[in-house]
Write an enzyme that holds these catalytic residues in place. Sequence first.
Site, PDB file in Angstrom:
ATOM      1  N   ALA A   1     -14.918 -34.961  46.485  1.00  0.00           N
ATOM      2  CA  ALA A   1     -14.126 -35.897  45.695  1.00  0.00           C
ATOM      3  C   ALA A   1     -14.955 -36.863  44.859  1.00  0.00           C
ATOM      4  O   ALA A   1     -14.533 -37.274  43.775  1.00  0.00           O
ATOM      5  CB  ALA A   1     -13.197 -36.687  46.618  1.00  0.00           C
TER       6      ALA A   1
ATOM      7  N   PHE B   1      -9.160 -40.415  47.851  1.00  0.00           N
ATOM      8  CA  PHE B   1      -8.169 -41.082  48.704  1.00  0.00           C
ATOM      9  C   PHE B   1      -8.709 -41.411  50.092  1.00  0.00           C
ATOM     10  O   PHE B   1      -8.072 -42.090  50.863  1.00  0.00           O
ATOM     11  CB  PHE B   1      -6.882 -40.275  48.791  1.00  0.00           C
ATOM     12  CG  PHE B   1      -7.006 -38.945  49.471  1.00  0.00           C
ATOM     13  CD1 PHE B   1      -7.077 -38.861  50.849  1.00  0.00           C
ATOM     14  CD2 PHE B   1      -7.008 -37.777  48.733  1.00  0.00           C
ATOM     15  CE1 PHE B   1      -7.177 -37.640  51.473  1.00  0.00           C
ATOM     16  CE2 PHE B   1      -7.108 -36.551  49.345  1.00  0.00           C
ATOM     17  CZ  PHE B   1      -7.193 -36.478  50.724  1.00  0.00           C
ATOM     18  N   ARG B   2      -9.907 -40.903  50.409  1.00  0.00           N
ATOM     19  CA  ARG B   2     -10.466 -41.230  51.714  1.00  0.00           C
ATOM     20  C   ARG B   2     -11.147 -42.594  51.737  1.00  0.00           C
ATOM     21  O   ARG B   2     -11.379 -43.147  52.806  1.00  0.00           O
ATOM     22  CB  ARG B   2     -11.463 -40.157  52.148  1.00  0.00           C
ATOM     23  CG  ARG B   2     -10.742 -38.971  52.696  1.00  0.00           C
ATOM     24  CD  ARG B   2     -11.643 -37.791  52.907  1.00  0.00           C
ATOM     25  NE  ARG B   2     -10.821 -36.603  52.961  1.00  0.00           N
ATOM     26  CZ  ARG B   2     -10.107 -36.230  54.003  1.00  0.00           C
ATOM     27  NH1 ARG B   2     -10.131 -36.943  55.107  1.00  0.00           N
ATOM     28  NH2 ARG B   2      -9.363 -35.150  53.961  1.00  0.00           N
TER      29      ARG B   2
ATOM     30  N   HIS C   1     -10.266 -25.348  48.356  1.00  0.00           N
ATOM     31  CA  HIS C   1      -8.974 -25.981  48.630  1.00  0.00           C
ATOM     32  C   HIS C   1      -7.926 -25.590  47.590  1.00  0.00           C
ATOM     33  O   HIS C   1      -6.903 -26.239  47.465  1.00  0.00           O
ATOM     34  CB  HIS C   1      -9.115 -27.506  48.688  1.00  0.00           C
ATOM     35  CG  HIS C   1      -9.847 -27.993  49.903  1.00  0.00           C
ATOM     36  ND1 HIS C   1     -10.253 -29.296  50.064  1.00  0.00           N
ATOM     37  CD2 HIS C   1     -10.252 -27.346  51.029  1.00  0.00           C
ATOM     38  CE1 HIS C   1     -10.883 -29.427  51.226  1.00  0.00           C
ATOM     39  NE2 HIS C   1     -10.896 -28.262  51.824  1.00  0.00           N
TER      40      HIS C   1
ATOM     41  N   CYS D   1      11.773 -21.912  41.960  1.00  0.00           N
ATOM     42  CA  CYS D   1      11.583 -20.533  41.516  1.00  0.00           C
ATOM     43  C   CYS D   1      12.805 -20.080  40.718  1.00  0.00           C
ATOM     44  O   CYS D   1      13.936 -20.312  41.125  1.00  0.00           O
ATOM     45  CB  CYS D   1      11.378 -19.634  42.731  1.00  0.00           C
ATOM     46  SG  CYS D   1      11.249 -17.887  42.312  1.00  0.00           S
TER      47      CYS D   1
ATOM     48  N   SER E   1     -18.348 -36.409  51.455  1.00  0.00           N
ATOM     49  CA  SER E   1     -18.722 -37.127  52.672  1.00  0.00           C
ATOM     50  C   SER E   1     -18.989 -36.154  53.815  1.00  0.00           C
ATOM     51  O   SER E   1     -19.379 -36.571  54.900  1.00  0.00           O
ATOM     52  CB  SER E   1     -17.613 -38.111  53.056  1.00  0.00           C
ATOM     53  OG  SER E   1     -16.392 -37.428  53.156  1.00  0.00           O
TER      54      SER E   1
ATOM     55  N   ASP F   1     -25.876 -43.951  42.149  1.00  0.00           N
ATOM     56  CA  ASP F   1     -24.719 -43.550  41.356  1.00  0.00           C
ATOM     57  C   ASP F   1     -24.842 -42.063  41.016  1.00  0.00           C
ATOM     58  O   ASP F   1     -25.905 -41.593  40.593  1.00  0.00           O
ATOM     59  CB  ASP F   1     -24.690 -44.394  40.075  1.00  0.00           C
ATOM     60  CG  ASP F   1     -23.594 -43.947  39.132  1.00  0.00           C
ATOM     61  OD1 ASP F   1     -22.466 -44.399  39.305  1.00  0.00           O
ATOM     62  OD2 ASP F   1     -23.887 -43.119  38.240  1.00  0.00           O
TER      63      ASP F   1
HETATM   64 ZN    ZN Z   1      10.909 -16.802  44.280  1.00  0.00          ZN
END
Ligand code: ZN
Length: 245
Positions: free
Chosen positions: A19, A30-31, A115, A149, A191, A232
């Site tokens: 992140a 967000f951590r 992810h 959908c 992290s 940085d």
């Molecule tokens: Zn579908």
Amino acid sequence: MRLAQLIRAAGSVVALTGAGVSVPSGIPDFRSPGTGLWERVNPMEVAHIDVFHDDPERFWGFYGQRFAALQDKQPNSVHRALVSLEAAGLLDAVITQNIDMLHRRAGTRELVEVHGSIEFCSCLQCGARVTLEEARELLAADERGVPRCDRCALPLKPDVVLFGEMLPAAAIERAEGLCASADVLMCIGSSLEVHPVASLPLLTHRAGGTIAIITQGKTPLDALASVRLSGDLEDEMGALSEALG
Ligand code: ZN
């Protein structure tokens, strides 16, 4: 610069990004105690597969804001530095925990998004897929703010790994293979606390490779790192590019 020497001498160099790499693009991690979106809700609770199934309105109430927050975000100099390294033949691949597509937008070719990414949303029933743009339109047109959908009318799910979900097997296998054969693994802006990604550097280390950790703040793997840069991120990567250029 030690890291530049290691990279020049290496047969295989891989980057693992988290992140922190997106923070200079205006995408908060967000951590770390943050701003806006992340202060009002706990993403680990709302961006959960159970909430998606049980309360899609609540899920999409949150994820729709996330889509909006990621709209118009641009790659930064860290993304671009990695593109330059790859183009120079000094970087084999980027493995990322980020879902924001910024590595791809910057031009990274060999990219493993462990992810997933926000590029598509899918129907879990029939497999239909829509692009991010289509999902935004469906979301805006639905009176309850849930993109659905066309065929099944069921809520679509972003192709990202939600909390409570397994990582995509193919992506994690590829990441493991890359890390196990890397002479140098650069861990950038992560992290290294979220498993199973956090254990990837161990594969490099066990196979005799070198770990470089470039991030602000401590990580659980600092003791294993041969190179530890904590300035940085844009400055550190800028210095690396310069040393290699
Ligand atoms: Zn579908």
